[in-house]
Design a protein around this motif. Structure first.
Motif, PDB file in Angstrom:
ATOM      1  N   HIS A  59     -13.197  -4.029   4.296  1.00 42.38           N
ATOM      2  CA  HIS A  59     -12.211  -4.133   5.045  1.00 42.38           C
ATOM      3  C   HIS A  59     -12.651  -3.821   6.454  1.00 42.38           C
ATOM      4  CE1 HIS A  59      -8.452  -2.500   6.945  1.00 42.38           C
ATOM      5  NE2 HIS A  59      -7.658  -2.965   5.858  1.00 42.38           N
ATOM      6  N   GLN A  72       0.787  -1.447   0.215  1.00 47.91           N
ATOM      7  CA  GLN A  72       0.042   0.131  -0.077  1.00 47.91           C
ATOM      8  C   GLN A  72       0.911   1.102  -0.056  1.00 47.91           C
ATOM      9  OE1 GLN A  72      -1.897   2.395   0.566  1.00 47.91           O
ATOM     10  NE2 GLN A  72      -4.128   1.669   0.496  1.00 47.91           N
ATOM     11  N   GLU A 114      -1.499  -1.090  -4.109  1.00 43.71           N
ATOM     12  CA  GLU A 114      -2.651  -0.714  -3.831  1.00 43.71           C
ATOM     13  C   GLU A 114      -2.627   0.949  -3.052  1.00 43.71           C
ATOM     14  OE1 GLU A 114      -5.637  -2.683  -1.088  1.00 43.71           O
ATOM     15  OE2 GLU A 114      -5.644  -0.945  -0.062  1.00 43.71           O
ATOM     16  N   VAL A 170     -11.748  -1.845  -2.839  1.00 40.72           N
ATOM     17  CA  VAL A 170     -11.831  -1.968  -1.311  1.00 40.72           C
ATOM     18  C   VAL A 170     -12.377  -1.110  -0.613  1.00 40.72           C
ATOM     19  CG1 VAL A 170     -10.647  -3.032   0.633  1.00 40.72           C
ATOM     20  CG2 VAL A 170      -9.765  -3.560  -1.589  1.00 40.72           C
ATOM     21  N   ASP A 186      -7.955  -7.516   7.109  1.00 38.90           N
ATOM     22  CA  ASP A 186      -6.661  -6.782   7.655  1.00 38.90           C
ATOM     23  C   ASP A 186      -6.272  -7.621   8.703  1.00 38.90           C
ATOM     24  OD1 ASP A 186      -5.145  -4.955   9.227  1.00 38.90           O
ATOM     25  OD2 ASP A 186      -5.192  -3.695   7.464  1.00 38.90           O
ATOM     26  N   GLU A 242       0.333  -3.738   4.367  1.00 37.83           N
ATOM     27  CA  GLU A 242       0.094  -2.377   4.712  1.00 37.83           C
ATOM     28  C   GLU A 242       0.349  -1.748   5.839  1.00 37.83           C
ATOM     29  OE1 GLU A 242      -4.097   0.274   5.122  1.00 37.83           O
ATOM     30  OE2 GLU A 242      -4.410  -1.690   5.142  1.00 37.83           O
ATOM     31  N   TYR A 262      -8.383   2.018  -2.533  1.00 37.04           N
ATOM     32  CA  TYR A 262      -9.063   1.700  -1.171  1.00 37.04           C
ATOM     33  C   TYR A 262      -9.947   2.994  -0.924  1.00 37.04           C
ATOM     34  CZ  TYR A 262     -10.079   1.127   3.816  1.00 37.04           C
ATOM     35  OH  TYR A 262     -10.603   0.929   5.020  1.00 37.04           O
ATOM     36  N   HIS A 318      -5.122  -7.982   3.061  1.00 35.37           N
ATOM     37  CA  HIS A 318      -4.314  -7.265   3.793  1.00 35.37           C
ATOM     38  C   HIS A 318      -3.419  -8.118   5.095  1.00 35.37           C
ATOM     39  CE1 HIS A 318      -5.899  -3.206   2.399  1.00 35.37           C
ATOM     40  NE2 HIS A 318      -5.678  -3.956   1.343  1.00 35.37           N
TER      41      HIS A 318
END
Length: 270
Positions: free
Chosen positions: A156, A7, A51, A116, A183, A247, A82, A209
């Motif tokens: 998410h 990310q 991302e 996402v 995540d 991330e 995202y 993630h």
């Protein structure tokens, strides 16, 4: 074979677009770092995709060829974008969804695979049970938008929303058709077990993630206590062959944080 991405938000941190204070249509996530530097570092540390926040993506809405050149120069795929919204307030939902449609359309033009979203606002006076129903219905509209542009929609779970705990996640997932993007650190921070969540929702996971967690902090992989051995084993058992995106919301040296996580993942032959 699972693919590894990163990310871009580590370069600049998790903030937001100031125009969103007075205009819902401009209420984007926005990392205040350099996307150019982020892509250069992500490629240099061995990842093959990235991302990006919706706000950072939309900075290129009139510079599409510039972003495409950056991606080509660094041999990086745009994994996904995202976004997020309150989702539970009827008066602004249309504006939130129109914003997301603009983002999804542009991401699709650039070859993205995933869309996402996080969110579900916590009211000042507490959560209403009807908020989960409203969130579920709104996420089904996100599904329709994403699929219109050939993107895979996922939710998410995130701290600071009405979906933090395992019980809240279970409640929401029964009310919507959207896929789940676990995540791993946010799940643990909310009191859940990422391994169990992956197993329970294996049929609804198209994207994931990774970030590590310890003592209330989000960390590079291997520097916390998350059980990535079991997570990867659970993914292998369902023949998961999609993207794993690392991330890390912030880190003093973003490139170094990416390097630490990449070195850790090599122990799994990834």
């Amino acid at each position: 074979m699972m693919k590894l991405g990163y990310q871009t938000n580590t370069w600049g941190g998790v903030v937001g677009h100031p125009a969103g204070v007075t205009s819902v249509k401009d209420l984007y996530y926005l990392a205040n770092g350099s996307t150019e530097e982020a892509l250069k570092d992500i490629a240099a540390t061995g990842y093959t995709g990235f991302e990006i926040f919706d706000g950072n993506l939309m900075q290129y809405i009139d510079k599409k060829e510039e972003l495409k050149k950056l991606m080509a120069d660094h041999s990086l795929d745009l994994i996904g974008v995202y976004s997020g919204a309150n989702f539970i307030f009827p008066d602004i939902l249309e504006e939130e969804l129109l914003k997301m449609e603009k983002v999804a359309a542009f991401a699709s033009e650039l070859g993205a695979t995933h869309f996402v979203v996080g969110g579900g606002a916590i009211r000042t006076n507490g959560i209403l049970e009807s908020d989960y129903i409203d969130l579920g219905h709104a996420l089904d509209k996100v599904v329709a938008i994403a699929e219109k542009y050939g993107l895979i929609p996922s939710y998410h779970p995130h701290l600071g929303t009405i979906v933090e705990s395992p019980e809240q996640l279970d409640k929401l997932m029964s009310l919507t058709s959207i896929y789940l993007c676990p995540d791993t650190a946010h799940i643990e921070a909310g009191g859940g077990d990422p391994v169990e969540v992956i197993k329970k929702y294996s049929s609804r996971i198209k994207y994931i993630h990774f970030k590590d967690y310890d003592n209330g902090q989000f960390l590079p992989l291997g520097e916390g206590h998350q059980n990535f051995d079991e997570m990867i084993k659970a993914l292998e058992e369902i023949n998961y062959d999609g993207w794993i995106t690392v991330e890390l919301d912030s880190y003093p040296d973003p490139k170094k944080g990416a390097e630490i996580s990449r070195a850790f993942l090599r122990k799994f032959n990834l």
